[in-house]
Design a protein around this motif. Structure first.
Motif, PDB file in Angstrom:
ATOM      1  N   GLY A 219      53.756 -29.679 -73.329  1.00  0.00           N
ATOM      2  CA  GLY A 219      55.203 -29.801 -72.644  1.00  0.00           C
ATOM      3  C   GLY A 219      55.807 -28.215 -73.306  1.00  0.00           C
ATOM      4  O   GLY A 219      56.363 -27.813 -72.419  1.00  0.00           O
ATOM      5  N   ILE A 220      55.652 -28.126 -74.398  1.00  0.00           N
ATOM      6  CA  ILE A 220      56.527 -26.830 -74.707  1.00  0.00           C
ATOM      7  C   ILE A 220      55.665 -25.458 -73.791  1.00  0.00           C
ATOM      8  O   ILE A 220      56.431 -24.560 -73.499  1.00  0.00           O
ATOM      9  N   LEU A 221      54.309 -25.600 -73.658  1.00  0.00           N
ATOM     10  CA  LEU A 221      53.698 -24.427 -72.917  1.00  0.00           C
ATOM     11  C   LEU A 221      53.989 -24.297 -71.659  1.00  0.00           C
ATOM     12  O   LEU A 221      54.088 -23.455 -70.864  1.00  0.00           O
TER      13      LEU A 221
ATOM     14  N   LEU B 269      59.277 -37.171 -87.484  1.00  0.00           N
ATOM     15  CA  LEU B 269      60.654 -36.745 -88.059  1.00  0.00           C
ATOM     16  C   LEU B 269      60.775 -35.196 -87.643  1.00  0.00           C
ATOM     17  O   LEU B 269      61.902 -34.592 -87.157  1.00  0.00           O
ATOM     18  N   ILE B 270      59.730 -34.449 -87.668  1.00  0.00           N
ATOM     19  CA  ILE B 270      59.767 -33.124 -87.156  1.00  0.00           C
ATOM     20  C   ILE B 270      60.217 -32.936 -85.676  1.00  0.00           C
ATOM     21  O   ILE B 270      60.976 -32.161 -85.437  1.00  0.00           O
ATOM     22  N   VAL B 271      59.383 -33.896 -84.832  1.00  0.00           N
ATOM     23  CA  VAL B 271      59.917 -33.736 -83.659  1.00  0.00           C
ATOM     24  C   VAL B 271      61.237 -34.078 -83.370  1.00  0.00           C
ATOM     25  O   VAL B 271      62.077 -33.489 -82.553  1.00  0.00           O
ATOM     26  N   ARG B 272      61.717 -35.003 -84.128  1.00  0.00           N
ATOM     27  CA  ARG B 272      63.219 -35.351 -84.013  1.00  0.00           C
ATOM     28  C   ARG B 272      64.098 -34.515 -84.507  1.00  0.00           C
ATOM     29  O   ARG B 272      65.165 -34.370 -83.820  1.00  0.00           O
ATOM     30  N   ASN B 273      63.779 -33.792 -85.487  1.00  0.00           N
ATOM     31  CA  ASN B 273      64.738 -32.813 -86.169  1.00  0.00           C
ATOM     32  C   ASN B 273      64.763 -31.389 -85.678  1.00  0.00           C
ATOM     33  O   ASN B 273      65.685 -30.516 -85.652  1.00  0.00           O
TER      34      ASN B 273
ATOM     35  N   LEU C 207      63.073 -26.471 -80.595  1.00  0.00           N
ATOM     36  CA  LEU C 207      61.496 -26.470 -80.166  1.00  0.00           C
ATOM     37  C   LEU C 207      61.172 -27.610 -79.284  1.00  0.00           C
ATOM     38  O   LEU C 207      60.662 -27.615 -78.122  1.00  0.00           O
ATOM     39  N   THR C 208      61.566 -28.772 -80.005  1.00  0.00           N
ATOM     40  CA  THR C 208      61.127 -30.065 -79.016  1.00  0.00           C
ATOM     41  C   THR C 208      62.188 -30.877 -78.623  1.00  0.00           C
ATOM     42  O   THR C 208      61.849 -31.833 -77.980  1.00  0.00           O
ATOM     43  N   GLY C 209      63.457 -30.182 -78.400  1.00  0.00           N
ATOM     44  CA  GLY C 209      64.450 -30.807 -77.575  1.00  0.00           C
ATOM     45  C   GLY C 209      64.999 -32.035 -78.605  1.00  0.00           C
ATOM     46  O   GLY C 209      65.872 -32.882 -78.114  1.00  0.00           O
ATOM     47  N   GLY C 210      64.545 -32.350 -79.552  1.00  0.00           N
ATOM     48  CA  GLY C 210      65.176 -33.144 -80.519  1.00  0.00           C
ATOM     49  C   GLY C 210      65.273 -34.528 -80.174  1.00  0.00           C
ATOM     50  O   GLY C 210      64.243 -34.932 -79.256  1.00  0.00           O
TER      51      GLY C 210
ATOM     52  N   ILE D  90      58.317 -36.194 -69.295  1.00  0.00           N
ATOM     53  CA  ILE D  90      59.044 -36.066 -70.142  1.00  0.00           C
ATOM     54  C   ILE D  90      58.269 -36.369 -71.215  1.00  0.00           C
ATOM     55  O   ILE D  90      57.511 -37.079 -71.397  1.00  0.00           O
ATOM     56  N   ILE D  91      58.538 -35.782 -72.625  1.00  0.00           N
ATOM     57  CA  ILE D  91      57.971 -36.231 -73.650  1.00  0.00           C
ATOM     58  C   ILE D  91      58.986 -36.354 -74.836  1.00  0.00           C
ATOM     59  O   ILE D  91      59.840 -35.407 -74.877  1.00  0.00           O
ATOM     60  N   SER D  92      59.132 -37.624 -75.395  1.00  0.00           N
ATOM     61  CA  SER D  92      60.353 -37.645 -76.409  1.00  0.00           C
ATOM     62  C   SER D  92      59.748 -38.420 -77.662  1.00  0.00           C
ATOM     63  O   SER D  92      58.908 -39.060 -77.446  1.00  0.00           O
ATOM     64  N   PRO D  93      60.545 -38.415 -78.601  1.00  0.00           N
ATOM     65  CA  PRO D  93      60.027 -38.949 -79.985  1.00  0.00           C
ATOM     66  C   PRO D  93      59.935 -40.754 -79.732  1.00  0.00           C
ATOM     67  O   PRO D  93      59.166 -41.041 -80.480  1.00  0.00           O
TER      68      PRO D  93
END
Lengths: 689, 327
Positions: A89-91, A466-470, A474-477, A577-580
């Protein structure tokens, strides 16, 4: 214990029966045929379920490699799927522009440029047509909430959570002045008409008037909840403030006192737009409506109701004939005022709209949102430009350098499609990222066994979530990465080919599943696979037969992580979409359920379990949503009960790996003895001995 | 005392308070593990059910006036709910785990995960998914003493400390001095041999589940009071952290569980308190990211982080012994 490494399998095929390889080929063939036999009306739901199941099929096989083959009870498999999806997703959509929510926008030069202020601690000046950033006004380590441009166009002021007001020179971008730290965060800013003083509204309701030169000055008390907007009144020195405490107040900044107060407005006031005559105003309320408010009589003259969530911003066109209402429901509405009429809704933002303004000529509309984008709309509601949230840099690269095709058979050149090539480029990178994570989890856990190992892998997955959420930048939270490209350029947009719109992601899923199956089959019948299973059956015996435990355990992590990453990429292509929420702890458990149902270590079993849990679960979810009487929990309760019952009565699963080995003609084995691989090795059957 | 020291003290005391509660829940994990070598994954849910039942009882008797409840009735309700919860723990063992005593440990673990999923979703069915606010005598949260004039120690904290000390002493006496305790220790050393010596394994396991569940219920209520809200998911979080605490202390070891809980609680609280002093790694990359800070949202991960670091150096946990099947 006497579990020596198995001898090489002898393919003693029984006559008249399909071999295992053949049956998997048939399965893949059937999967490929599904889109062609599904009635066109059912494409959407059927193939959505299809690719959802494929995600499970891939992830379950990947986990099977660890739990079933190697006997490493990994309870954090979802982290591998997640890192695959997130890397891809990020790339695919490189985050650009503001790194956090945008709170306000100001149109400049008749909509050719604009200023935006963001939580990321910057005010940026954009050229709208090219989408490029001209200048940035930055404060370190302070998030901003509000900004103001001085009427003479020379100064930019901003403030926010950092509790200071910053003033920059508009042209040079140089920080001219900053205030002392105030008590509370700043929520609203406004310059006086002569650009000499700055009105500042605070989170606790305090309003201040500060001379621009010194940035310290009078306090005006009255509001007791956050001030949402400040605007200049029609008389010099006067200004209005609106606040969450359901009042509008008029102040005299020169005398430093309150002139008038309008109380008992139905809800908190979020925004205000004043007519030039100073008699009427539009108020945007937290109750989903905007009202036309007569300041003389304190009467509500009209209500503008259309939004599904609180109003964030209202604005009047320069000729006062039109009204814009930006709402938290992600849309902006455009109204004609004379005979109140909803002209159109401006849609496109992915999150709450925080401000909506007209250009000076009133011909263009700019909106900004917490989704980190600024969008330019025409008066007809067509979106004309997005200022970068993210750029499809890879897709754009391939688009520039490859021939483009048109017509309905352009799908035949799918291997030259920029979207497809971008996906194929990020796939190895995503797999590599997952492998690195596998290494990061595998190496520290090498010495751990059984329960300790399980809990630490679970811990890693939780930390990853937690990293992805916070790490919102980078990850959209919590809301995740949105607006990712589809798998084929012809699977998206107005001139897409309908068939591929619903099936593109499915074909990708089948392709990756085929790879997964191949890898699993080859590993099982290889030296590495036999080493894995020897470790599973008895670590000590395996070690004494010359198998390097740490080496093979790491292999198991690496390969499993790489395969799981494929599932993450299918997930990305499926919903864009990719989300926590895709990384919840229960997902790992559901993958585990798949292989436990089917029988640990059995490829066929994992296929069966994934089809059962993936498709049945998704079908149940879609069907159950039509029956409100059946609670949504019924699905999980059903899973839980099945899980418990299977463990109680058929703990070896429906297709025990031992049976598979027998069929494949390997060494005869006592079927009643020790069918379930004893995962916890030494202590397992001897209690605490 | 200097301001910095007082601040540190405040974080440490807050951490100690939550840590003790994690420790109390962890005792349930560790005792069950010590005897039947099972990670009772549903233990967190047992803890959640304790909270739910307490407030169901209070709601039943007090209705809308629950906020005005006195201390004595509150304690009585918590006590009754804890005993019911203890019964529930025994029930859980009989229904789910007893049939699997001789099965592989994976089967038992998966069954436990299944029970956890089941109980959580049943709780949603019965009590709904909305978070609720726990009602308790308000003055419990008021400070009893102020250290250095600023660091408050609430009545609640004192009650937790005193009752934890009492219950730990009682637990010690039960495990070390009674016949039941001797049986427990025998089973944890070798359950087959103990059974052959006439120890009724099922009764011992039942008693273990009962004690663990009662502790979990008490701790759960206190966690809910600290947090100011509770819902069906509270058990998952408490359960995971408490499990990390049990492993950290050395699973199967009761003082270890309490020690692990306190360590995790204190580190968690200090990490959240001093998070602003830790620079964000990405802030070194470019000015675009200079505004980034480490989020306090990482609080939930601190327990696992401590656990992973400690297991790297002591794979058997802090007080655990190097047993055959433990790494």
């Amino acid at each position: 214990m006497s579990a020596a490494p198995k001898a090489a399998p002898v393919f003693a095929k029984k006559p008249g029966r399909v071999s295992e390889t053949q049956s998997f080929l048939i399965l893949l063939g059937v999967l490929m045929l599904v889109p062609f036999v599904t009635p066109a009306g059912l494409y959407g739901p059927a193939l959505s379920i299809g690719s959802f199941t494929l995600i499970y099929l891939i992830a379950a096989q990947a986990l099977n490699l660890q739990v079933g083959y190697t006997g490493l009870l990994n309870l954090g498999a979802v982290a591998f799927v997640g890192i695959g999806g997130y890397t891809a997703g990020i790339l695919l959509a490189v985050p650009g522009g503001h790194k956090a929510a945008i709170y306000d926008v100001v149109a400049l030069k008749d909509g050719q440029q604009c200023l935006s202020v963001s939580k990321d601690g910057s005010v940026r000046l954009w050229d709208i047509a090219s989408g490029s950033q001209l200048r940035a006004y930055r404060v370190n380590r302070k998030s901003l909430k509000s900004m103001a441009l001085s009427p003479d166009g020379k100064l930019v002021a901003a403030g926010g959570e950092g509790r200071r007001v910053f003033v920059w020179d508009f042209d040079s971008g140089e920080l001219k002045n900053q205030s002392e730290e105030f008590q509370k965060p700043i929520t609203a800013l406004c310059f006086s008409a002569d650009s000499q003083s700055l009105m500042v509204g605070h989170d606790d309701g305090l309003v201040q008037v500060l001379p621009v030169s010194s940035l310290s000055g009078k306090k005006l008390e009255g509001h007791y909840m956050p001030v949402r907007q400040l605007l200049r009144g029609s008389q010099p020195g006067q200004f209005y403030s609106v606040a969450e405490d359901r009042t509008v107040r008029l102040w005299d900044s020169l005398a430093g006192r309150q002139l008038k107060e309008w109380k008992n407005i139905k809800n908190g006031v979020r925004s205000m737009a004043l007519f030039k005559d100073g008699e009427r105003a539009i108020l945007g309320l937290s109750s989903r409506e905007a009202v036309l408010f007569n300041l003389k009589t304190s009467a509500v003259e009209h209500r503008y109701v259309t939004h599904g969530a609180a109003i964030e911003h209202v604005a009047l066109s320069p000729d006062e004939s039109q009204l814009l209402i930006g709402s938290r429901d992600k849309t902006t509405s455009l109204w004609t005022l004379g005979e109140p009429k909803l002209e159109c809704k401006l849609e496109g933002h992915l999150e709450a709209v925080t401000a909506a303004v007209f250009s000076h000529s009133g011909k263009k509309i700019l909106t900004c949102s917490t989704d980190r984008s600024v969008r330019l709309f025409s008066l007809k509601g067509e979106q004309e430009q997005i200022l970068p949230v993210s750029t499809w840099a890879l897709v754009a690269f391939y688009k520039r350098n490859l021939p483009s095709f048109s017509g309905n058979s352009r799908w035949m050149f799918f291997f030259l499609d920029p979207h497809f090539l971008a996906y194929m480029t990020v796939t190895p990178v995503a797999m590599l990222a997952a492998a690195l994570m596998g290494l990061a989890i595998g190496v520290p856990t090498l010495r751990l066994r059984g329960d300790y190992f399980a809990i630490v892998t679970l811990g890693f997955a939780q930390i990853f979530q937690l990293i992805v959420r916070n790490e919102e930048w980078l990850t959209g939270g919590p809301s995740g990465l949105k607006g990712l490209p589809a798998i084929f350029s012809f699977a998206e947009g107005p001139d897409s080919i309908a068939f591929f719109r619903d099936t593109g992601h499915y074909f990708l899923g089948v392709f990756f599943f085929a790879i997964t199956l191949l890898v699993m089959l080859r590993i099982r019948d290889s030296r590495m696979g036999r080493a894995f299973m020897a470790i599973r059956d008895d670590e000590l015996a395996a070690q004494s037969n010359g198998i390097q435990l740490s080496r093979y355990k790491i292999y198991s992590f690496l390969i499993s992580a790489m395969l799981a990453a494929l599932a993450g990429i299918v997930q990305v292509s499926r919903v864009k979409i990719i989300s926590p929420t895709d990384l919840l702890f229960w997902e790992s458990i559901l993958y585990l359920c798949c292989i436990v149902f089917g029988g640990l270590g059995s490829i066929k079993g994992a296929v069966f379990g994934a089809v059962l849990i993936g498709s049945l679960g998704e079908v149940m979810r879609q069907v159950l949503s039509n029956y409100p009487a059946v609670p949504a929990q019924a699905r999980y309760i059903a899973f839980a009960v099945v899980l418990i019952v299977v463990m109680r009565y058929k703990p070896e699963g429906l297709f025990p790996a031992a049976d598979e080995e027998l069929e494949r003609g390997t060494r005869e084995r006592d079927r009643h003895k020790d069918v379930t691989p004893s995962l916890f090795t030494i202590g397992a059957k001897h209690g605490a001995a | 005392m200097s301001e910095k020291l007082l601040e540190f003290l405040e974080f440490a005391i807050n951490g100690l308070n939550t840590g003790i509660l994690y420790g109390l829940v962890a005792i349930g994990y560790t005792m069950v593990y010590g005897i039947i070598k099972l990670i009772n994954f549903a233990h967190g849910e047992v803890c959640m059910l304790g909270i739910m039942m307490t407030y169901t009882l209070i709601g039943l008797f007090y209705g809308s006036e629950a906020a005005a409840i006195g201390l004595l009735p509150f304690v009585i309700f918590v006590g009754v709910a804890a005993v019911i919860d203890g019964g529930l723990g025994i029930g859980l063992d009989i229904v789910a785990y007893k049939p699997l005593r001789n099965a592989s440990r994976l089967s038992a673990l998966i069954t436990a995960i299944g029970m956890s999923l089941l109980l959580q979703n049943l709780a949603v069915l019965i009590w709904g998914a909305q978070p609720a606010t726990p009602s308790f005598p308000e003055w419990l949260n008021e400070p009893m003493v102020l250290i250095g004039g600023t660091v408050p120690i609430s009545y609640m904290a004192v009650i937790i400390w005193v009752s934890t000390i009492i219950s730990m002493v009682m637990l010690y006496l039960v495990v070390m001095k009674t016949k039941l305790g001797t049986a427990m220790r025998a089973c944890s050393q070798n359950s087959t041999a103990a059974a052959l010596m006439g120890v009724q394994l099922d009764k011992v396991v039942g008693a273990t589940f009962f004690i663990g569940s009662v502790f979990a219920a008490f701790a759960g209520i206190a966690v809910a009071m600290n947090k100011g809200s509770y819902d069906y998911q509270i058990g998952l979080y408490i359960g995971l952290v408490a499990f990390a605490a049990a492993v950290l202390g050395g699973i199967g070891n009761i003082p270890g569980a309490m020690l692990g809980g306190v360590i995790i609680g204190v580190v968690e609280s200090l990490a959240v308190g001093y998070v602003d002093y830790i620079p964000h790694p990405a802030s070194f990359l470019s000015a675009d990211y200079a505004h980034l800070k480490i989020s306090t949202g990482y609080k939930e991960g601190v327990g696992f982080l401590v656990l992973i670091v400690i297991l790297l150096f002591r794979p058997q946990g802090l007080l655990g012994s190097k047993g055959g099947d433990r790494a």
